[in-house]
Design a protein around this motif. Structure first.
Motif, PDB file in Angstrom:
ATOM      1  N   GLY A  83       8.008  27.031 -40.029  1.00 53.79           N
ATOM      2  CA  GLY A  83       7.758  26.943 -38.576  1.00 53.79           C
ATOM      3  C   GLY A  83       8.170  28.550 -38.437  1.00 53.79           C
ATOM      4  O   GLY A  83       7.927  28.806 -36.928  1.00 53.79           O
ATOM      5  N   ILE A 127       6.864  33.088 -33.371  1.00 52.68           N
ATOM      6  CA  ILE A 127       8.450  33.389 -33.936  1.00 52.68           C
ATOM      7  C   ILE A 127       8.363  33.902 -34.804  1.00 52.68           C
ATOM      8  O   ILE A 127       9.215  35.682 -35.151  1.00 52.68           O
ATOM      9  CB  ILE A 127       9.226  32.025 -34.483  1.00 52.68           C
ATOM     10  N   HIS A 177      11.781  25.652 -36.069  1.00 55.58           N
ATOM     11  CA  HIS A 177      11.582  26.681 -34.945  1.00 55.58           C
ATOM     12  C   HIS A 177      11.202  26.135 -33.139  1.00 55.58           C
ATOM     13  O   HIS A 177      10.324  25.944 -32.918  1.00 55.58           O
ATOM     14  CB  HIS A 177       9.430  25.834 -35.448  1.00 55.58           C
ATOM     15  N   GLU A 207      11.944  21.763 -42.806  1.00 52.93           N
ATOM     16  CA  GLU A 207      12.447  23.148 -43.664  1.00 52.93           C
ATOM     17  C   GLU A 207      12.417  23.432 -44.694  1.00 52.93           C
ATOM     18  O   GLU A 207      11.561  24.500 -45.277  1.00 52.93           O
ATOM     19  CB  GLU A 207      12.992  24.157 -41.820  1.00 52.93           C
TER      20      GLU A 207
END
Length: 293
Positions: free
Chosen positions: A4, A10, A32, A42
């Motif tokens: 993510g 990000i 994400h 994750e």
């Protein structure tokens, strides 16, 4: 480095907000995108921490990772909003952005495009002009031509690893009055936060799993049931609570947290393995290509 963190800019958003160099790795995994329920993505790399948007998602992810390693920090979108607060000129909102159902890696989404386009075309003048925002995986000539044949503008925000993806999203959305959609997704929540009026179309979409181990039939079924219930109860507070803005950290708090995670055993050992792997791959390449040495 962790799931993510490298998507949609990000990593760069969190590092910029924390006042750290943008080339640094982010030593945590990150939710994400908006999810109706948790899955193991994750947790797959065993990160020092998993950062999620809301307490609801923290409870979901606890099924896959220890609760003490899950932290509610709010959505990365909320941090970007703070970073961009002086970048967006005041405008009179007009027209609509349309966010159709979109595919993802190893999962394609099918929906009756022509039926959807004709419903959009029947909307009144207050919804025009309409900008259709396609995910990059759905930017094929047939789909684009279908929307453009009705006079709609088609845009895309970039690819999965494009660090400007979310910035482009904000620029493509903030000056619109309405958000037209059929399936819930991150973009719908971000648009609602920017003050757009949400207008949902009841278009049946179908997910086709092409190798995503996290998108099981059970997950898809659960997602559809959750979406229907969520949409029935959609109000002013629901979108904002999902984004978790009240759980945002200050720049100093975020910086301290990132730096602290650099010194965790999990991050140090993973970094060492990554460097060793890179060296070994380089040595292997050199041995096969003597001219490189």
């Amino acid at each position: 480095m962790y799931p993510g963190a490298g998507f949609y800019g990000i990593r760069e958003i969190f590092l910029a907000y924390a006042g750290l160099p943008r080339f640094l790795p982010l030593p945590v995994a990150v939710q994400h995108g908006w999810q109706c329920s948790g899955h193991a993505f994750e947790a797959s790399a065993k990160p020092p921490e998993i950062w999620v948007w809301s307490p609801r998602m923290a409870a979901e992810v606890e099924a896959y990772y220890p609760a003490k390693r899950i932290r509610v920090v709010g959505s990365f979108y909320c941090y970007l909003k703070r970073l961009m607060k002086n970048e967006l000129p005041q405008v009179e909102k007009r027209g609509s952005v349309c966010i159709p159902p979109h595919s993802s890696h190893f999962t394609s989404t099918d929906y009756p495009i022509e039926e959807f386009v004709r419903q959009l075309d029947k909307l009144g003048d207050e919804f025009k002009p309409i900008t259709v925002m396609l995910y990059y995986l759905d930017m094929n000539s047939q789909t684009v031509e279908m929307y453009e044949s009705f006079g709609f503008k088609v845009v895309s925000n970039g690819s999965l690893f494009d660090e400007c993806f979310l910035r482009r999203f904000v620029h493509n959305v903030y000056d619109k009055q309405h958000c037209l959609f059929s399936d819930l997704g991150s973009g719908v929540f971000f648009a609602a936060d920017m003050g757009l009026n949400l207008v949902r179309f009841d278009i049946e979409s179908r997910f086709v799993n092409r190798g995503n181990e996290h998108t099981t039939d059970e997950y898809i079924s659960k997602a559809k049931m959750f979406d229907e219930e969520f949409l029935r109860s959609l109000g002013e507070t629901r979108p904002s609570s999902e984004l978790g803005e009240s759980y945002m950290l200050s720049p100093g708090e975020l910086r301290k947290l990132i730096l602290r995670n650099y010194f965790t055993w999990r991050f140090v050992t993973r970094s060492a393995r990554w460097v060793a792997g890179k060296v070994l791959r380089s040595m292997g390449l050199s041995s096969r290509n003597p001219k490189l040495t």
